[in-house]
Motif scaffolding. Structure first.
Motif, PDB file in Angstrom:
ATOM      1  N   GLY A  78       0.847  -1.191   0.000  1.00  0.00           N
ATOM      2  CA  GLY A  78       0.000   0.000   0.000  1.00  0.00           C
ATOM      3  C   GLY A  78       0.879   1.236   0.000  1.00  0.00           C
ATOM      4  N   ALA A  79       0.361   2.303   0.602  1.00  0.00           N
ATOM      5  CA  ALA A  79       1.115   3.554   0.613  1.00  0.00           C
ATOM      6  C   ALA A  79       1.445   3.954   2.045  1.00  0.00           C
ATOM      7  CB  ALA A  79       0.310   4.666  -0.053  1.00  0.00           C
ATOM      8  N   ALA A  80       2.554   4.657   2.192  1.00  0.00           N
ATOM      9  CA  ALA A  80       2.909   5.221   3.494  1.00  0.00           C
ATOM     10  C   ALA A  80       2.601   6.704   3.448  1.00  0.00           C
ATOM     11  CB  ALA A  80       4.393   5.009   3.774  1.00  0.00           C
ATOM     12  N   PRO A  81       1.695   7.186   4.322  1.00  0.00           N
ATOM     13  CA  PRO A  81       1.435   8.617   4.342  1.00  0.00           C
ATOM     14  C   PRO A  81       2.586   9.343   5.025  1.00  0.00           C
ATOM     15  CG  PRO A  81       0.130   7.513   6.026  1.00  0.00           C
ATOM     16  CD  PRO A  81       0.906   6.448   5.316  1.00  0.00           C
ATOM     17  N   ASN A  82       2.792  10.570   4.619  1.00  0.00           N
ATOM     18  CA  ASN A  82       3.806  11.408   5.248  1.00  0.00           C
ATOM     19  C   ASN A  82       3.183  12.047   6.504  1.00  0.00           C
ATOM     20  OD1 ASN A  82       5.470  13.524   5.984  1.00  0.00           O
ATOM     21  ND2 ASN A  82       6.031  14.013   3.881  1.00  0.00           N
ATOM     22  N   HIS A  83       3.532  11.527   7.683  1.00  0.00           N
ATOM     23  CA  HIS A  83       2.938  12.035   8.934  1.00  0.00           C
ATOM     24  C   HIS A  83       2.993  13.549   9.023  1.00  0.00           C
ATOM     25  CE1 HIS A  83       4.731   8.257  11.046  1.00  0.00           C
ATOM     26  NE2 HIS A  83       3.762   7.953  10.210  1.00  0.00           N
ATOM     27  N   ARG A 142       3.379  15.953   6.746  1.00  0.00           N
ATOM     28  CA  ARG A 142       2.529  16.721   5.829  1.00  0.00           C
ATOM     29  C   ARG A 142       1.063  16.605   6.201  1.00  0.00           C
ATOM     30  NH1 ARG A 142       3.847  18.093   0.744  1.00  0.00           N
ATOM     31  NH2 ARG A 142       1.810  19.059   0.851  1.00  0.00           N
ATOM     32  N   LEU A 143       0.688  15.526   6.903  1.00  0.00           N
ATOM     33  CA  LEU A 143      -0.708  15.351   7.294  1.00  0.00           C
ATOM     34  C   LEU A 143      -0.969  15.912   8.694  1.00  0.00           C
ATOM     35  CD1 LEU A 143      -1.205  11.827   5.754  1.00  0.00           C
ATOM     36  CD2 LEU A 143      -2.364  13.917   5.039  1.00  0.00           C
ATOM     37  N   GLY A 144      -0.022  16.686   9.178  1.00  0.00           N
ATOM     38  CA  GLY A 144      -0.255  17.409  10.426  1.00  0.00           C
ATOM     39  C   GLY A 144       0.213  16.689  11.685  1.00  0.00           C
ATOM     40  N   MET A 145       0.747  15.477  11.530  1.00  0.00           N
ATOM     41  CA  MET A 145       1.232  14.742  12.709  1.00  0.00           C
ATOM     42  C   MET A 145       2.679  15.144  12.959  1.00  0.00           C
ATOM     43  SD  MET A 145      -1.283  12.511  13.497  1.00  0.00           S
ATOM     44  CE  MET A 145      -1.000  10.803  13.835  1.00  0.00           C
ATOM     45  N   ASN A 161       6.160  13.790  17.700  1.00  0.00           N
ATOM     46  CA  ASN A 161       6.235  12.382  18.063  1.00  0.00           C
ATOM     47  C   ASN A 161       7.039  12.246  19.335  1.00  0.00           C
ATOM     48  OD1 ASN A 161       8.957  10.795  17.626  1.00  0.00           O
ATOM     49  ND2 ASN A 161       8.869  12.366  16.034  1.00  0.00           N
ATOM     50  N   THR A 197       2.891   3.893  16.619  1.00  0.00           N
ATOM     51  CA  THR A 197       3.476   3.391  15.365  1.00  0.00           C
ATOM     52  C   THR A 197       4.460   2.259  15.570  1.00  0.00           C
ATOM     53  OG1 THR A 197       5.082   5.159  15.525  1.00  0.00           O
ATOM     54  CG2 THR A 197       3.315   5.444  13.931  1.00  0.00           C
ATOM     55  N   HIS A 223       2.380   9.335  18.104  1.00  0.00           N
ATOM     56  CA  HIS A 223       2.332  10.471  17.179  1.00  0.00           C
ATOM     57  C   HIS A 223       1.103  11.333  17.430  1.00  0.00           C
ATOM     58  CE1 HIS A 223       5.544   9.276  14.307  1.00  0.00           C
ATOM     59  NE2 HIS A 223       5.368   8.141  14.936  1.00  0.00           N
ATOM     60  N   LEU A 238      -5.532   3.821   1.041  1.00  0.00           N
ATOM     61  CA  LEU A 238      -4.242   3.269   0.584  1.00  0.00           C
ATOM     62  C   LEU A 238      -3.397   2.732   1.737  1.00  0.00           C
ATOM     63  CD1 LEU A 238      -3.301   5.980  -2.037  1.00  0.00           C
ATOM     64  CD2 LEU A 238      -3.642   3.558  -2.536  1.00  0.00           C
ATOM     65  N   LEU A 290       2.695  13.917   0.000  1.00  0.00           N
ATOM     66  CA  LEU A 290       1.717  13.490   1.014  1.00  0.00           C
ATOM     67  C   LEU A 290       1.812  11.990   1.270  1.00  0.00           C
ATOM     68  CD1 LEU A 290      -1.003  15.830  -0.305  1.00  0.00           C
ATOM     69  CD2 LEU A 290      -0.251  15.801   2.068  1.00  0.00           C
ATOM     70  N   LEU A 291       2.225  11.271   0.236  1.00  0.00           N
ATOM     71  CA  LEU A 291       2.551   9.858   0.406  1.00  0.00           C
ATOM     72  C   LEU A 291       4.051   9.735   0.195  1.00  0.00           C
ATOM     73  CD1 LEU A 291      -0.272   8.226  -1.769  1.00  0.00           C
ATOM     74  CD2 LEU A 291      -0.221   8.437   0.722  1.00  0.00           C
ATOM     75  N   THR A 292       4.720   8.967   1.047  1.00  0.00           N
ATOM     76  CA  THR A 292       6.165   8.862   0.873  1.00  0.00           C
ATOM     77  C   THR A 292       6.524   7.746  -0.084  1.00  0.00           C
ATOM     78  OG1 THR A 292       6.275   7.482   2.841  1.00  0.00           O
ATOM     79  CG2 THR A 292       6.734   9.813   3.127  1.00  0.00           C
ATOM     80  N   ARG A 293       5.652   6.748  -0.199  1.00  0.00           N
ATOM     81  CA  ARG A 293       6.055   5.588  -0.951  1.00  0.00           C
ATOM     82  C   ARG A 293       4.841   4.734  -1.234  1.00  0.00           C
ATOM     83  NH1 ARG A 293       7.402   0.830   0.682  1.00  0.00           N
ATOM     84  NH2 ARG A 293       8.893  -0.416  -0.462  1.00  0.00           N
ATOM     85  N   PHE A 303      -1.370   1.067  13.586  1.00  0.00           N
ATOM     86  CA  PHE A 303      -1.321   2.511  13.339  1.00  0.00           C
ATOM     87  C   PHE A 303      -1.903   2.925  11.985  1.00  0.00           C
ATOM     88  CE2 PHE A 303       0.956   6.282  11.743  1.00  0.00           C
ATOM     89  CZ  PHE A 303       0.620   7.174  12.737  1.00  0.00           C
TER      90      PHE A 303
END
Lengths: 162, 151
Positions: A56-61, A63-66, A69, A95, A116, B16, B53-56, B147
């Motif tokens: 799947g995808a890893a969101p950028n914490h 950039r999404l306001g998180m 940590n 996490t 986080h 995703l 916004l997505l790293t990968r 998470f």
């Protein structure tokens, strides 16, 4: 599990990510010179064996306001730590959750949970929920906020030694 | 959360984070759920990735299952020596991540090496280079993690 050379080739070809096209596995299979059905079968096996956790995808914490940590650390009774660790790991804001050795006398903590949140206050509030879950099993705790990223490199599978 | 995100972007980012099916058309089910074409999903994922916004996008591997050894380490570095020690620690290719934290143990890094022996050897080298003790916190057990970031 032991990885054979084809598995390793698949891992090396996908660890930077999949191509963003309609049929990413078709492209990867072509690159590797194997049938797409074999690629999918091998990926399925790697997943069954725990080598692949998910696709799947890893969101950028950040950039999404998180943006905050905190590494929360806990001194938990050894006979209870594994049961409690599973419960804490399952919290939606944790996490990473690990049991690690203590380093006495400086470091009495054996349970590490990365928390986080959008702010330090939020991280503190979430830490209180971990404390509630641990209850009397916890003898001491601390929280370490990161103040600076000093180095960050992707961890990659290295080529096999000849 | 970020304001520039559309509802669709949010739903896509959340979706995703689930496991995608291992099929020839992995985006088909998401496209159907979000009433998009598969190509629109692919384009949006690419956009989100390019925008950071997505790293990968792809498989997430269990680093230890791939072979190799990892260890969380910590050092207590005097403030006035911090930059000098940092240069010496980061000079080791085995140091993959390194964070400054607000604690007496103020430098926390992860070493990634081929073998457990390499971890210990590197820790001894860092101690030799810096004259400071390296505490090692190898993972004894990993707990399941559920998470998600809610976009």
């Amino acid at each position: 599990m032991t990885l054979d050379p084809k598995d390793r080739a698949i891992i090396e070809a996908t660890q930077a990510g999949l191509p963003l096209v309609l049929q990413p596995y078709t492209v990867v299979a072509e690159t590797l010179g194997i049938a797409e059905s074999e690629l999918l079968e091998r990926l399925e096996n790697l997943k069954k064996n725990g080598v692949i956790r998910r696709i799947g995808a890893a969101p950028n914490h950040y950039r999404l306001g998180m943006t905050a940590n905190g590494m929360t650390v806990w001194d938990v009774d050894d006979s209870l730590v594994d049961d409690l660790g599973d419960k804490i790991g399952a919290l939606p804001f944790v996490t990473h959750c690990y049991r690690r050795p203590r380093a006495l006398p400086m470091w009495p903590y054996n349970l590490f949970a990365m928390v986080h949140g959008a702010s330090r206050d939020e991280v503190h509030a979430k830490r209180d929920r971990v404390a509630e879950l641990l209850g009397d099993a916890c003898r001491a705790s601390d929280i370490l906020f990161s103040t600076r990223i000093l180095k960050k490199t992707g961890m990659r599978l290295r080529g096999q030694k000849g | 959360m970020s304001q520039e995100l559309s509802d669709l972007d949010r739903r896509l980012i959340n979706r995703l984070q689930d496991d995608l099916p291992l099929t020839q058309r992995p985006f088909a089910s998401i496209a159907e759920e979000l009433s998009l074409t598969e190509q629109e999903v692919v384009d949006k994922v690419r956009q989100l990735r390019d925008d950071g916004l997505l790293t990968r996008f792809g498989p997430f591997f269990d680093a230890e299952a791939l072979g190799g050894a990892f260890c969380l380490c910590a050092m207590s570095v005097p403030e006035e020596r911090f930059e000098d020690v940092l240069t010496k620690v980061n000079a080791h290719a085995e140091v993959a991540h390194n964070y400054q934290r607000d604690h007496a143990l103020n430098m926390w890094f992860v070493m990634a090496t081929e073998t457990r022996g390499d971890i210990i050897r590197t820790a001894r080298e860092i101690e030799h280079d810096t004259g400071l003790e390296v505490l090692m916190f190898p993972k004894k057990r990993e707990y399941f993690v559920g998470f998600r970031v809610n976009a």
